[in-house]
Write a protein that holds these residues in place. Sequence first.
Motif, PDB file in Angstrom:
ATOM      1  N   GLU A  27      29.104 -26.496  28.317  1.00 32.20           N
ATOM      2  CA  GLU A  27      30.173 -25.858  27.541  1.00 32.20           C
ATOM      3  C   GLU A  27      29.946 -26.041  26.045  1.00 32.20           C
ATOM      4  OE1 GLU A  27      30.694 -27.838  30.077  1.00 32.20           O
ATOM      5  OE2 GLU A  27      31.609 -26.527  31.588  1.00 32.20           O
ATOM      6  N   TRP A  28      29.485 -27.232  25.653  1.00 28.70           N
ATOM      7  CA  TRP A  28      29.237 -27.493  24.232  1.00 28.70           C
ATOM      8  C   TRP A  28      28.027 -26.710  23.737  1.00 28.70           C
ATOM      9  CZ3 TRP A  28      32.885 -29.549  21.448  1.00 28.70           C
ATOM     10  CH2 TRP A  28      33.835 -30.356  22.059  1.00 28.70           C
ATOM     11  N   LEU A  29      27.000 -26.608  24.553  1.00 27.20           N
ATOM     12  CA  LEU A  29      25.838 -25.820  24.157  1.00 27.20           C
ATOM     13  C   LEU A  29      26.228 -24.358  23.980  1.00 27.20           C
ATOM     14  CD1 LEU A  29      22.828 -25.480  23.581  1.00 27.20           C
ATOM     15  CD2 LEU A  29      22.463 -25.252  26.054  1.00 27.20           C
ATOM     16  N   ASP A  30      27.035 -23.825  24.910  1.00 25.60           N
ATOM     17  CA  ASP A  30      27.476 -22.428  24.785  1.00 25.60           C
ATOM     18  C   ASP A  30      28.299 -22.229  23.517  1.00 25.60           C
ATOM     19  OD1 ASP A  30      26.200 -21.941  27.141  1.00 25.60           O
ATOM     20  OD2 ASP A  30      28.015 -21.899  28.381  1.00 25.60           O
ATOM     21  N   LEU A  31      29.169 -23.201  23.194  1.00 25.35           N
ATOM     22  CA  LEU A  31      29.977 -23.107  21.975  1.00 25.35           C
ATOM     23  C   LEU A  31      29.076 -23.056  20.743  1.00 25.35           C
ATOM     24  CD1 LEU A  31      32.683 -23.289  20.400  1.00 25.35           C
ATOM     25  CD2 LEU A  31      32.432 -25.775  20.501  1.00 25.35           C
ATOM     26  N   PHE A  32      28.074 -23.915  20.706  1.00 26.33           N
ATOM     27  CA  PHE A  32      27.190 -23.963  19.550  1.00 26.33           C
ATOM     28  C   PHE A  32      26.276 -22.733  19.493  1.00 26.33           C
ATOM     29  CE2 PHE A  32      28.971 -27.891  18.816  1.00 26.33           C
ATOM     30  CZ  PHE A  32      28.396 -28.569  17.761  1.00 26.33           C
ATOM     31  N   LEU A  33      25.901 -22.185  20.619  1.00 26.09           N
ATOM     32  CA  LEU A  33      25.079 -20.976  20.606  1.00 26.09           C
ATOM     33  C   LEU A  33      25.868 -19.774  20.110  1.00 26.09           C
ATOM     34  CD1 LEU A  33      22.999 -21.330  23.907  1.00 26.09           C
ATOM     35  CD2 LEU A  33      22.126 -21.341  21.554  1.00 26.09           C
ATOM     36  N   VAL A  34      27.165 -19.721  20.435  1.00 26.30           N
ATOM     37  CA  VAL A  34      28.006 -18.631  19.918  1.00 26.30           C
ATOM     38  C   VAL A  34      28.031 -18.692  18.387  1.00 26.30           C
ATOM     39  CG1 VAL A  34      30.365 -17.754  19.762  1.00 26.30           C
ATOM     40  CG2 VAL A  34      29.425 -18.388  21.976  1.00 26.30           C
ATOM     41  N   GLY A  35      28.223 -19.891  17.834  1.00 31.30           N
ATOM     42  CA  GLY A  35      28.203 -20.028  16.376  1.00 31.30           C
ATOM     43  C   GLY A  35      26.850 -19.704  15.790  1.00 31.30           C
ATOM     44  N   ASP A  36      25.779 -20.134  16.482  1.00 31.25           N
ATOM     45  CA  ASP A  36      24.424 -19.907  16.001  1.00 31.25           C
ATOM     46  C   ASP A  36      24.062 -18.426  16.001  1.00 31.25           C
ATOM     47  OD1 ASP A  36      21.596 -20.779  15.401  1.00 31.25           O
ATOM     48  OD2 ASP A  36      21.284 -19.829  17.352  1.00 31.25           O
ATOM     49  N   GLN A  37      24.509 -17.691  17.016  1.00 33.25           N
ATOM     50  CA  GLN A  37      24.119 -16.287  17.165  1.00 33.25           C
ATOM     51  C   GLN A  37      25.028 -15.318  16.426  1.00 33.25           C
ATOM     52  OE1 GLN A  37      21.347 -15.143  19.186  1.00 33.25           O
ATOM     53  NE2 GLN A  37      20.840 -17.318  18.962  1.00 33.25           N
ATOM     54  N   THR A  38      26.238 -15.757  16.056  1.00 32.08           N
ATOM     55  CA  THR A  38      27.210 -14.850  15.436  1.00 32.08           C
ATOM     56  C   THR A  38      27.642 -15.268  14.041  1.00 32.08           C
ATOM     57  OG1 THR A  38      29.129 -16.016  16.354  1.00 32.08           O
ATOM     58  CG2 THR A  38      28.126 -14.280  17.721  1.00 32.08           C
ATOM     59  N   GLY A  39      27.509 -16.563  13.704  1.00 34.76           N
ATOM     60  CA  GLY A  39      28.028 -17.039  12.427  1.00 34.76           C
ATOM     61  C   GLY A  39      29.538 -17.153  12.416  1.00 34.76           C
ATOM     62  N   MET A  40      30.194 -17.137  13.585  1.00 34.49           N
ATOM     63  CA  MET A  40      31.648 -17.260  13.660  1.00 34.49           C
ATOM     64  C   MET A  40      32.069 -18.690  13.327  1.00 34.49           C
ATOM     65  SD  MET A  40      32.147 -15.042  17.180  1.00 34.49           S
ATOM     66  CE  MET A  40      33.907 -15.356  17.360  1.00 34.49           C
ATOM     67  N   ARG A  41      33.252 -18.831  12.749  1.00 31.55           N
ATOM     68  CA  ARG A  41      33.792 -20.156  12.474  1.00 31.55           C
ATOM     69  C   ARG A  41      34.136 -20.855  13.777  1.00 31.55           C
ATOM     70  NH1 ARG A  41      36.244 -16.678   8.736  1.00 31.55           N
ATOM     71  NH2 ARG A  41      35.680 -17.094   6.540  1.00 31.55           N
ATOM     72  N   LEU A  42      34.336 -22.167  13.690  1.00 33.04           N
ATOM     73  CA  LEU A  42      34.556 -22.968  14.897  1.00 33.04           C
ATOM     74  C   LEU A  42      35.765 -22.476  15.682  1.00 33.04           C
ATOM     75  CD1 LEU A  42      33.904 -25.384  16.678  1.00 33.04           C
ATOM     76  CD2 LEU A  42      35.247 -26.822  15.129  1.00 33.04           C
ATOM     77  N   LYS A  43      36.862 -22.199  15.010  1.00 33.47           N
ATOM     78  CA  LYS A  43      38.080 -21.775  15.712  1.00 33.47           C
ATOM     79  C   LYS A  43      37.863 -20.439  16.409  1.00 33.47           C
ATOM     80  CE  LYS A  43      43.067 -21.259  15.097  1.00 33.47           C
ATOM     81  NZ  LYS A  43      44.201 -21.375  14.152  1.00 33.47           N
ATOM     82  N   ASP A  44      37.220 -19.498  15.722  1.00 32.66           N
ATOM     83  CA  ASP A  44      36.967 -18.183  16.318  1.00 32.66           C
ATOM     84  C   ASP A  44      36.012 -18.299  17.503  1.00 32.66           C
ATOM     85  OD1 ASP A  44      38.563 -16.831  14.445  1.00 32.66           O
ATOM     86  OD2 ASP A  44      36.933 -16.851  12.990  1.00 32.66           O
ATOM     87  N   SER A  45      35.017 -19.181  17.406  1.00 35.27           N
ATOM     88  CA  SER A  45      34.068 -19.356  18.511  1.00 35.27           C
ATOM     89  C   SER A  45      34.736 -20.001  19.713  1.00 35.27           C
ATOM     90  CB  SER A  45      32.883 -20.218  18.054  1.00 35.27           C
ATOM     91  OG  SER A  45      32.205 -19.619  16.984  1.00 35.27           O
ATOM     92  N   ALA A  46      35.561 -21.034  19.463  1.00 37.35           N
ATOM     93  CA  ALA A  46      36.216 -21.744  20.569  1.00 37.35           C
ATOM     94  C   ALA A  46      37.235 -20.867  21.280  1.00 37.35           C
ATOM     95  CB  ALA A  46      36.888 -23.006  20.033  1.00 37.35           C
ATOM     96  N   LEU A  47      37.893 -19.975  20.552  1.00 42.15           N
ATOM     97  CA  LEU A  47      38.953 -19.141  21.127  1.00 42.15           C
ATOM     98  C   LEU A  47      38.494 -17.696  21.332  1.00 42.15           C
ATOM     99  CD1 LEU A  47      42.012 -20.477  19.073  1.00 42.15           C
ATOM    100  CD2 LEU A  47      41.123 -21.287  21.264  1.00 42.15           C
ATOM    101  N   LEU A  48      37.192 -17.490  21.512  1.00 45.35           N
ATOM    102  CA  LEU A  48      36.657 -16.147  21.766  1.00 45.35           C
ATOM    103  C   LEU A  48      37.184 -15.619  23.101  1.00 45.35           C
ATOM    104  CD1 LEU A  48      34.697 -13.849  21.023  1.00 45.35           C
ATOM    105  CD2 LEU A  48      32.901 -15.128  22.215  1.00 45.35           C
ATOM    106  N   LYS A  49      37.721 -14.395  23.077  1.00 49.51           N
ATOM    107  CA  LYS A  49      38.319 -13.797  24.278  1.00 49.51           C
ATOM    108  C   LYS A  49      37.473 -12.631  24.777  1.00 49.51           C
ATOM    109  CE  LYS A  49      43.119 -15.007  23.137  1.00 49.51           C
ATOM    110  NZ  LYS A  49      44.498 -14.482  22.932  1.00 49.51           N
ATOM    111  N   TRP A  50      37.662 -12.347  26.067  1.00 49.11           N
ATOM    112  CA  TRP A  50      36.912 -11.241  26.672  1.00 49.11           C
ATOM    113  C   TRP A  50      37.292  -9.898  26.062  1.00 49.11           C
ATOM    114  CZ3 TRP A  50      32.764 -12.364  29.230  1.00 49.11           C
ATOM    115  CH2 TRP A  50      32.666 -13.544  29.961  1.00 49.11           C
ATOM    116  N   ASN A  51      38.566  -9.732  25.676  1.00 45.01           N
ATOM    117  CA  ASN A  51      38.980  -8.427  25.141  1.00 45.01           C
ATOM    118  C   ASN A  51      38.443  -8.163  23.731  1.00 45.01           C
ATOM    119  OD1 ASN A  51      40.553 -10.129  23.579  1.00 45.01           O
ATOM    120  ND2 ASN A  51      42.508  -9.485  24.444  1.00 45.01           N
ATOM    121  N   MET A  52      37.732  -9.135  23.147  1.00 48.30           N
ATOM    122  CA  MET A  52      37.099  -8.923  21.847  1.00 48.30           C
ATOM    123  C   MET A  52      35.693  -8.349  21.975  1.00 48.30           C
ATOM    124  SD  MET A  52      38.123 -12.501  19.938  1.00 48.30           S
ATOM    125  CE  MET A  52      39.823 -13.037  19.781  1.00 48.30           C
TER     126      MET A  52
END
Length: 480
Positions: free
Chosen positions: A221-246
């Motif tokens: 779960e932590w690796l996936d969280l960090f990969l989302v930030g690495d691949q998108t540049g999203m802030r921590l809050k946006d990465s942690a609360l990423l939803k399917w409808n986005m």
Amino acid sequence: MSRKRKNEPELFQRTANSCYCFRQYIDGKNTVINTKTTDYEKAKEFRRNYKAREVTTEISLMQRENASKVAHTIIRAVSGQELDRLTFQAGFDFWLEHNVEFNENTPSYQKQLTGYFFNFANWCAENDITHIDEVDVSARRYCGTLRTSKMAPPTYNRCTGFLGRVFAGINAFKHLPNGNPFDRNIVKAQSLAPISEATHQSLEPDMRKKVLQVAAEAGQEWLDLFLVGDQTGMRLKDSALLKWNMIHEGFIEFSPRKTIKHGNRARIPVSPVLAEIFNRHMAQRQASPYVNPVIANFYNTGTWVREKSKDIFEEALGKETTQLSKEGRQCQRNGCIYSYHSFRTTLMSLLASKQVPLRDAMTIFGWESMEMVRIYTKMLEQARGDMDKRNRELFDNLSELQSDVPVVEIIPERLKPTKDALQRLMPLYSNRAIGLIYDISDVAVKNWMMKFGLSRNKRLLSPDLTEEEILKIREEQQAA
């Protein structure tokens, strides 16, 4: 005999059955005051109370008491009526009724803004201010309190700006005696210091690899969280609360939570790495709107996600590398140079190195701040400078471009006759000798003479010139 001045103004009736009135000078104007009674004794009592309160008012104003309180005291004493006044709680509720869009903000942001207002209300209570209409220059004194408390300029501007919005909204309906005391013409915004370059350090490839490795050791779960930030540049809050409808048709489209009140949106392409993560989570999808429900639950219920991400960076890079010494008021802004936000800066640097246009970068990151535009523009300029340097070194060292260049034989420019030169040569040499000097025929010499309007009076015979003499004369002509 001088006329005796009356201490009490005379009571009179306009008609036989009308209310008693008396005259009083107010702001230099002779004003009629209506006692609203036809009973003479009650009218005298009204007049006596009015005059007594007039003296009390003058004393109160001399003692710098709140003008709104004084006016309310007079009206209540004279007429017995209460003004329609709002306490701070009632005033805020009234403002909410007329500003329903306030509820469109996130709960945490609503709580923050509400706290700004009631912190001011508590300060007013300590200073014997109980109603909205009593706030006057006290607003500036409260702002001075905020400044001395070393509140950061962005927070100060957000706080005073929201108080100004509330008072302006109430004043639009209730017409407060002091209007909006937090108007920007009265309470100036604090200037913001430029964002420190130290807070925008991007990760080197080996640093990025170490961070992701430590995140993998913490769990999938932590690796996936960090990969989302690495691949998108999203802030921590946006990465942690990423939803399917986005996620729509290969893009992540959302409103960054930090700047959601501004309405700007980010649109980020889904990379192959992200597509693999999404497919894996989709296969094991739980009954949750979040892509990573475990991390989302942790984020919504405490601060562990922020603390854990900080620990991962410190473990991977060392605390001495991620932290800066804290200095002055900006210590909170300069305290950390490598954190989860570094993924965002790294992607910015990567896009700048690929010469991605500013407009495209603004769409990807959902920027609202011109300060971030300035930083990205600086990255672009730096990337162009690095590219120019690399290109110069490349061309300097290309062996294919260093081959021998053939030498062009330099042919001396042919000497041509001039008018001055012919005038000097004609008395000394014949046309044939002059032709040898210029390497032309004697006919050509005659044509040049005709061109310059020169002619001989008589034919001149001169001995033949040697090669050495010809070269010497040519040098003299070229020097002339």
